[in-house]
Design a protein around this motif. Structure first.
Motif, PDB file in Angstrom:
ATOM      1  N   PHE A  64       7.708 -15.736   8.938  1.00  0.00           N
ATOM      2  CA  PHE A  64       8.274 -15.372  10.236  1.00  0.00           C
ATOM      3  C   PHE A  64       8.197 -13.868  10.476  1.00  0.00           C
ATOM      4  CE2 PHE A  64      10.298 -19.377   9.155  1.00  0.00           C
ATOM      5  CZ  PHE A  64      10.032 -20.101  10.314  1.00  0.00           C
ATOM      6  N   GLY A  65       7.763 -13.496  11.672  1.00  0.00           N
ATOM      7  CA  GLY A  65       7.708 -12.098  12.064  1.00  0.00           C
ATOM      8  C   GLY A  65       6.505 -11.338  11.546  1.00  0.00           C
ATOM      9  N   VAL A  66       5.515 -12.028  11.036  1.00  0.00           N
ATOM     10  CA  VAL A  66       4.324 -11.360  10.497  1.00  0.00           C
ATOM     11  C   VAL A  66       3.351 -11.080  11.643  1.00  0.00           C
ATOM     12  CG1 VAL A  66       2.344 -11.602   8.963  1.00  0.00           C
ATOM     13  CG2 VAL A  66       4.570 -12.473   8.271  1.00  0.00           C
ATOM     14  N   ARG A  67       2.907  -9.828  11.715  1.00  0.00           N
ATOM     15  CA  ARG A  67       1.902  -9.453  12.709  1.00  0.00           C
ATOM     16  C   ARG A  67       0.686  -8.918  11.974  1.00  0.00           C
ATOM     17  NH1 ARG A  67       4.260  -6.050  17.540  1.00  0.00           N
ATOM     18  NH2 ARG A  67       2.792  -4.671  16.522  1.00  0.00           N
ATOM     19  N   THR A  68      -0.480  -9.388  12.393  1.00  0.00           N
ATOM     20  CA  THR A  68      -1.711  -8.899  11.781  1.00  0.00           C
ATOM     21  C   THR A  68      -2.033  -7.507  12.336  1.00  0.00           C
ATOM     22  OG1 THR A  68      -3.125  -9.881  13.470  1.00  0.00           O
ATOM     23  CG2 THR A  68      -2.595 -11.252  11.555  1.00  0.00           C
ATOM     24  N   THR A  69      -3.010  -6.858  11.732  1.00  0.00           N
ATOM     25  CA  THR A  69      -3.415  -5.530  12.192  1.00  0.00           C
ATOM     26  C   THR A  69      -3.943  -5.589  13.614  1.00  0.00           C
ATOM     27  OG1 THR A  69      -3.917  -4.931   9.916  1.00  0.00           O
ATOM     28  CG2 THR A  69      -4.859  -3.540  11.623  1.00  0.00           C
ATOM     29  N   ASP A  70      -4.678  -6.644  13.947  1.00  0.00           N
ATOM     30  CA  ASP A  70      -5.200  -6.794  15.307  1.00  0.00           C
ATOM     31  C   ASP A  70      -4.061  -6.948  16.309  1.00  0.00           C
ATOM     32  OD1 ASP A  70      -7.793  -6.622  14.378  1.00  0.00           O
ATOM     33  OD2 ASP A  70      -8.022  -8.797  14.170  1.00  0.00           O
ATOM     34  N   GLU A  71      -3.035  -7.717  15.960  1.00  0.00           N
ATOM     35  CA  GLU A  71      -1.889  -7.902  16.859  1.00  0.00           C
ATOM     36  C   GLU A  71      -1.087  -6.609  17.018  1.00  0.00           C
ATOM     37  OE1 GLU A  71      -0.935 -12.606  15.923  1.00  0.00           O
ATOM     38  OE2 GLU A  71       0.133 -11.040  14.830  1.00  0.00           O
ATOM     39  N   ALA A  72      -1.043  -5.807  15.959  1.00  0.00           N
ATOM     40  CA  ALA A  72      -0.303  -4.549  16.007  1.00  0.00           C
ATOM     41  C   ALA A  72      -1.114  -3.424  16.658  1.00  0.00           C
ATOM     42  CB  ALA A  72       0.109  -4.135  14.600  1.00  0.00           C
ATOM     43  N   GLY A  73      -2.390  -3.668  16.904  1.00  0.00           N
ATOM     44  CA  GLY A  73      -3.239  -2.673  17.556  1.00  0.00           C
ATOM     45  C   GLY A  73      -3.754  -1.598  16.624  1.00  0.00           C
ATOM     46  N   GLY A  74      -3.827  -1.898  15.350  1.00  0.00           N
ATOM     47  CA  GLY A  74      -4.299  -0.912  14.369  1.00  0.00           C
ATOM     48  C   GLY A  74      -5.746  -1.157  13.983  1.00  0.00           C
ATOM     49  N   GLU A  75      -6.232  -0.276  13.128  1.00  0.00           N
ATOM     50  CA  GLU A  75      -7.591  -0.386  12.622  1.00  0.00           C
ATOM     51  C   GLU A  75      -7.566  -1.096  11.275  1.00  0.00           C
ATOM     52  OE1 GLU A  75     -10.589   0.730  13.879  1.00  0.00           O
ATOM     53  OE2 GLU A  75      -9.545   1.192  15.755  1.00  0.00           O
ATOM     54  N   ARG A  76      -8.459  -2.065  11.118  1.00  0.00           N
ATOM     55  CA  ARG A  76      -8.537  -2.761   9.833  1.00  0.00           C
ATOM     56  C   ARG A  76      -9.340  -1.949   8.834  1.00  0.00           C
ATOM     57  NH1 ARG A  76     -10.549  -8.675  10.353  1.00  0.00           N
ATOM     58  NH2 ARG A  76     -12.007  -7.640  11.698  1.00  0.00           N
ATOM     59  N   VAL A  77      -8.936  -2.059   7.583  1.00  0.00           N
ATOM     60  CA  VAL A  77      -9.644  -1.430   6.481  1.00  0.00           C
ATOM     61  C   VAL A  77     -10.851  -2.303   6.150  1.00  0.00           C
ATOM     62  CG1 VAL A  77      -9.436  -0.747   4.063  1.00  0.00           C
ATOM     63  CG2 VAL A  77      -7.477  -0.514   5.598  1.00  0.00           C
ATOM     64  N   PRO A  78     -12.008  -1.729   5.833  1.00  0.00           N
ATOM     65  CA  PRO A  78     -13.163  -2.559   5.473  1.00  0.00           C
ATOM     66  C   PRO A  78     -12.816  -3.504   4.319  1.00  0.00           C
ATOM     67  CG  PRO A  78     -13.854  -0.292   5.771  1.00  0.00           C
ATOM     68  CD  PRO A  78     -12.343  -0.306   5.841  1.00  0.00           C
ATOM     69  N   GLY A  79     -13.134  -4.771   4.509  1.00  0.00           N
ATOM     70  CA  GLY A  79     -12.854  -5.785   3.504  1.00  0.00           C
ATOM     71  C   GLY A  79     -11.497  -6.451   3.669  1.00  0.00           C
ATOM     72  N   GLN A  80     -10.700  -5.977   4.614  1.00  0.00           N
ATOM     73  CA  GLN A  80      -9.367  -6.552   4.839  1.00  0.00           C
ATOM     74  C   GLN A  80      -9.497  -7.887   5.557  1.00  0.00           C
ATOM     75  OE1 GLN A  80      -6.866  -4.041   7.213  1.00  0.00           O
ATOM     76  NE2 GLN A  80      -5.161  -5.475   7.207  1.00  0.00           N
ATOM     77  N   ALA A  81      -8.753  -8.877   5.114  1.00  0.00           N
ATOM     78  CA  ALA A  81      -8.770 -10.187   5.762  1.00  0.00           C
ATOM     79  C   ALA A  81      -8.133 -10.086   7.144  1.00  0.00           C
ATOM     80  CB  ALA A  81      -8.003 -11.199   4.916  1.00  0.00           C
ATOM     81  N   GLU A  82      -8.646 -10.880   8.076  1.00  0.00           N
ATOM     82  CA  GLU A  82      -8.107 -10.863   9.435  1.00  0.00           C
ATOM     83  C   GLU A  82      -6.645 -11.301   9.472  1.00  0.00           C
ATOM     84  OE1 GLU A  82     -10.485 -13.077  12.164  1.00  0.00           O
ATOM     85  OE2 GLU A  82     -12.324 -12.065  11.561  1.00  0.00           O
TER      86      GLU A  82
END
Length: 88
Positions: A24-42
């Motif tokens: 509950f309450g988990v936001r991915t990097t895409d949802e938070a509007g951040g940049e993903r690190v190379p190799g980071q899972a979506e």
């Protein structure tokens, strides 16, 4: 019930509650509007607020353990009530 038994049961409720609370309450990097690190899972979470999660887990575990202990004291649900193989 001895206090050591109660503590062991509370720890089990706490460990179970971790898996109940984590999704509950988990936001991915895409949802938070951040940049993903190379190799980071979506699906990887953007951040991990360990203190907030521990507090939530402790609250949930305490409520569940409280209900368990009240049932232990007052006998709302007994093993005989859950024995569906018995006739009569």
């Amino acid at each position: 019930m001895r206090w050591t038994s109660a503590l062991a049961i509370y720890v089990l409720f706490w460990a179970f509650s971790v898996f109940l609370v984590l999704p509950f309450g988990v936001r991915t990097t895409d949802e938070a509007g951040g940049e993903r690190v190379p190799g980071q899972a979506e699906s990887a979470p953007h951040d991990f607020p360990a203190g907030r999660i521990a507090l939530r887990v402790t609250v949930v575990a305490t409520i569940l353990f409280g209900l368990y202990y009240l049932n232990y004291v007052y006998g709302w649900v007994t093993p005989e009530m859950l024995d569906w193989t018995r006739e009569g």
